[in-house]
Design a protein around this motif. Structure first.
Motif, short mmCIF file in Angstrom:
data_model
loop_
_atom_site.label_atom_id
_atom_site.label_comp_id
_atom_site.label_asym_id
_atom_site.label_seq_id
_atom_site.Cartn_x
_atom_site.Cartn_y
_atom_site.Cartn_z
N GLY A 1 0.78 -1.22 0.00
CA GLY A 1 0.00 0.00 0.00
C GLY A 1 0.82 1.28 0.00
N LEU A 2 2.10 1.20 -0.35
CA LEU A 2 2.92 2.41 -0.37
C LEU A 2 2.99 3.03 -1.75
CD1 LEU A 2 6.00 1.66 1.91
CD2 LEU A 2 3.65 2.19 2.50
N VAL A 3 2.77 2.21 -2.77
CA VAL A 3 2.96 2.68 -4.14
C VAL A 3 1.73 2.36 -4.98
CG1 VAL A 3 4.18 2.06 -6.27
CG2 VAL A 3 5.47 2.68 -4.23
N ASN A 4 1.43 3.28 -5.86
CA ASN A 4 0.31 3.11 -6.77
C ASN A 4 0.82 2.84 -8.18
OD1 ASN A 4 -2.36 3.26 -7.69
ND2 ASN A 4 -2.77 4.77 -6.08
N ARG A 5 0.24 1.85 -8.84
CA ARG A 5 0.68 1.48 -10.19
C ARG A 5 -0.43 1.77 -11.18
NH1 ARG A 5 0.12 -3.00 -13.61
NH2 ARG A 5 2.00 -3.57 -14.76
N THR A 6 -0.09 2.52 -12.23
CA THR A 6 -1.08 2.86 -13.24
C THR A 6 -0.61 2.36 -14.60
OG1 THR A 6 -1.39 4.91 -12.00
CG2 THR A 6 -2.55 4.69 -14.10
N TYR A 7 -1.41 1.50 -15.18
CA TYR A 7 -1.05 0.88 -16.45
C TYR A 7 -1.79 1.55 -17.59
CZ TYR A 7 -0.73 -2.68 -20.09
OH TYR A 7 -0.51 -3.34 -21.27
N HIS A 8 -1.06 2.06 -18.57
CA HIS A 8 -1.67 2.66 -19.76
C HIS A 8 -1.48 1.70 -20.93
CE1 HIS A 8 -1.88 6.57 -17.69
NE2 HIS A 8 -0.70 6.25 -17.20
N PRO A 9 -2.57 1.12 -21.42
CA PRO A 9 -2.46 0.07 -22.44
C PRO A 9 -2.21 0.64 -23.83
CG PRO A 9 -4.74 0.40 -21.86
CD PRO A 9 -3.95 1.36 -21.03
N THR A 10 -1.19 1.47 -23.94
CA THR A 10 -0.81 2.03 -25.24
C THR A 10 0.22 1.12 -25.89
OG1 THR A 10 0.87 3.32 -24.13
CG2 THR A 10 -1.25 4.38 -24.49
N ILE A 11 0.65 1.51 -27.09
CA ILE A 11 1.74 0.77 -27.72
C ILE A 11 2.83 1.76 -28.11
CG2 ILE A 11 2.47 -0.64 -29.67
CD1 ILE A 11 -0.27 -1.84 -29.75
N PRO A 12 3.99 1.66 -27.47
CA PRO A 12 4.34 0.66 -26.46
C PRO A 12 3.67 0.96 -25.13
CG PRO A 12 6.13 2.19 -26.75
CD PRO A 12 5.10 2.57 -27.76
N PRO A 13 3.52 -0.01 -24.30
CA PRO A 13 2.86 0.19 -23.01
C PRO A 13 3.59 1.19 -22.13
CG PRO A 13 3.94 -1.94 -23.09
CD PRO A 13 3.98 -1.39 -24.47
N LYS A 14 2.85 1.77 -21.24
CA LYS A 14 3.42 2.80 -20.36
C LYS A 14 2.87 2.58 -18.97
CE LYS A 14 3.20 7.84 -19.85
NZ LYS A 14 2.90 9.09 -20.58
N VAL A 15 3.75 2.43 -18.00
CA VAL A 15 3.32 2.18 -16.63
C VAL A 15 3.92 3.24 -15.73
CG1 VAL A 15 3.26 0.52 -14.75
CG2 VAL A 15 3.23 -0.28 -17.10
N GLU A 16 3.08 3.84 -14.94
CA GLU A 16 3.56 4.90 -14.07
C GLU A 16 3.39 4.52 -12.60
OE1 GLU A 16 2.97 8.95 -16.57
OE2 GLU A 16 1.20 8.17 -15.59
N TYR A 17 4.39 4.89 -11.83
CA TYR A 17 4.36 4.61 -10.39
C TYR A 17 4.39 5.92 -9.61
CZ TYR A 17 5.39 -0.18 -11.70
OH TYR A 17 5.32 -1.42 -12.24
N ALA A 18 3.60 5.92 -8.52
CA ALA A 18 3.58 7.09 -7.65
C ALA A 18 3.34 6.62 -6.22
CB ALA A 18 2.46 8.04 -8.08
N LEU A 19 3.63 7.48 -5.26
CA LEU A 19 3.39 7.13 -3.87
C LEU A 19 1.92 7.29 -3.51
CD1 LEU A 19 6.42 8.75 -1.98
CD2 LEU A 19 6.12 6.38 -2.69
N THR A 20 1.45 6.42 -2.65
CA THR A 20 0.13 6.61 -2.04
C THR A 20 0.28 7.54 -0.84
OG1 THR A 20 0.46 4.78 -0.54
CG2 THR A 20 -0.51 4.26 -2.69
N ASP A 21 -0.81 7.80 -0.15
CA ASP A 21 -0.71 8.61 1.07
C ASP A 21 0.16 7.91 2.11
OD1 ASP A 21 -2.25 10.52 -0.07
OD2 ASP A 21 -4.11 9.99 0.99
N LEU A 22 -0.06 6.61 2.22
CA LEU A 22 0.77 5.85 3.16
C LEU A 22 2.25 5.95 2.77
CD1 LEU A 22 0.73 3.97 5.62
CD2 LEU A 22 0.45 2.04 4.07
#
Lengths: 128, 128
Positions: A68-89
């Motif tokens: 629960g410390l990190v948030n993962r966001t997956y963008h299903p583009t080509i090429p794929p793109k995944v972004e990571y960010a901190l949660t509040d915790l």
DNA sequence: CCGTATCCGATGAGATACTG
DNA sequence: CAGTATCTCATCGGATACGG
């Protein structure tokens, strides 16, 4: 922090140990530091920034997401793109970790010096 | 903390990694916390307090002594008596580490909760 | 680009038995 | 009491190769 008798198992030490065993390793700390700095980072950005292997980064990110410390966001583009960010915790973890990072930067020379002295003294004892 | 471009190896991360690789492991952190609390502890007091094995305690204490965080005092009595205490450098390390310990105690429930949710969601995906 | 799978060596860590 | 010496097993962590 711990108000138990000197002897006898300290339950708080046990719990702290537990938490540190989860989010207290070196890479997790550095990932949190980096994400706090840049808000959002892609997988390879983190990889290059930290100088971590692909495998370890992948493992650590999933652990951090799970905890629960990190948030993962997956963008299903080509090429794929995944972004990571901190949660509040994650951000709440950043505060103490940042202090630790600063201490580390400040005191690396002191540690090196202490080591050198220790090692030379040990050397002298051996030859004596 | 780190003012380098997102891409490209971050030299500060590298150095922080280096320091954490020395004094950032779980047992070292707990030893420092305990010594800060009780000022002076004997070998077996630490051992019982932390619930650490004799071997690991011995190794970690020597590392900490070598890195200049811990002071070792040997009293050649019978039976022998060895006392450990923090050095000034050790106490300076205590400040950020204490914050980390407190965070750990406060947030163990949050982490457990996040884990549970993550795991149940992963379970649902698998069965879908 | 974002991973997973595999192999491998190095380190972490407990259990146990022994010494001054 | 305060360690050292082994032995054993798990985990860490890089290198490499492969797949979506």
């Amino acid at each position: 922090m711990c108000f138990v008798e000197k002897d006898g198992q300290c339950p708080e030490c046990f719990r702290i140990n537990e938490v540190l065993g989860r989010v207290g390793d070196r890479w997790s700390v550095l990932i949190v530091l980096s994400l706090a700095q840049y808000k959002v980072l892609r997988f390879n950005e983190l990889k290059r920034h930290l100088g971590i292997s692909q495998r370890m980064l992948s493992l650590k990110l999933r652990e951090l997401e799970r905890d629960g410390l990190v948030n993962r966001t997956y963008h299903p583009t080509i090429p794929p793109k995944v972004e990571y960010a901190l949660t509040d915790l994650g951000y709440s973890f950043y505060a103490p970790v940042k202090a630790l990072g600063i201490w580390a930067l400040d005191n690396l020379p002191n540690i090196d010096e202490a080591r050198l002295e220790f090692d030379t003294q040990a050397e002298q004892k051996k030859s004596a």
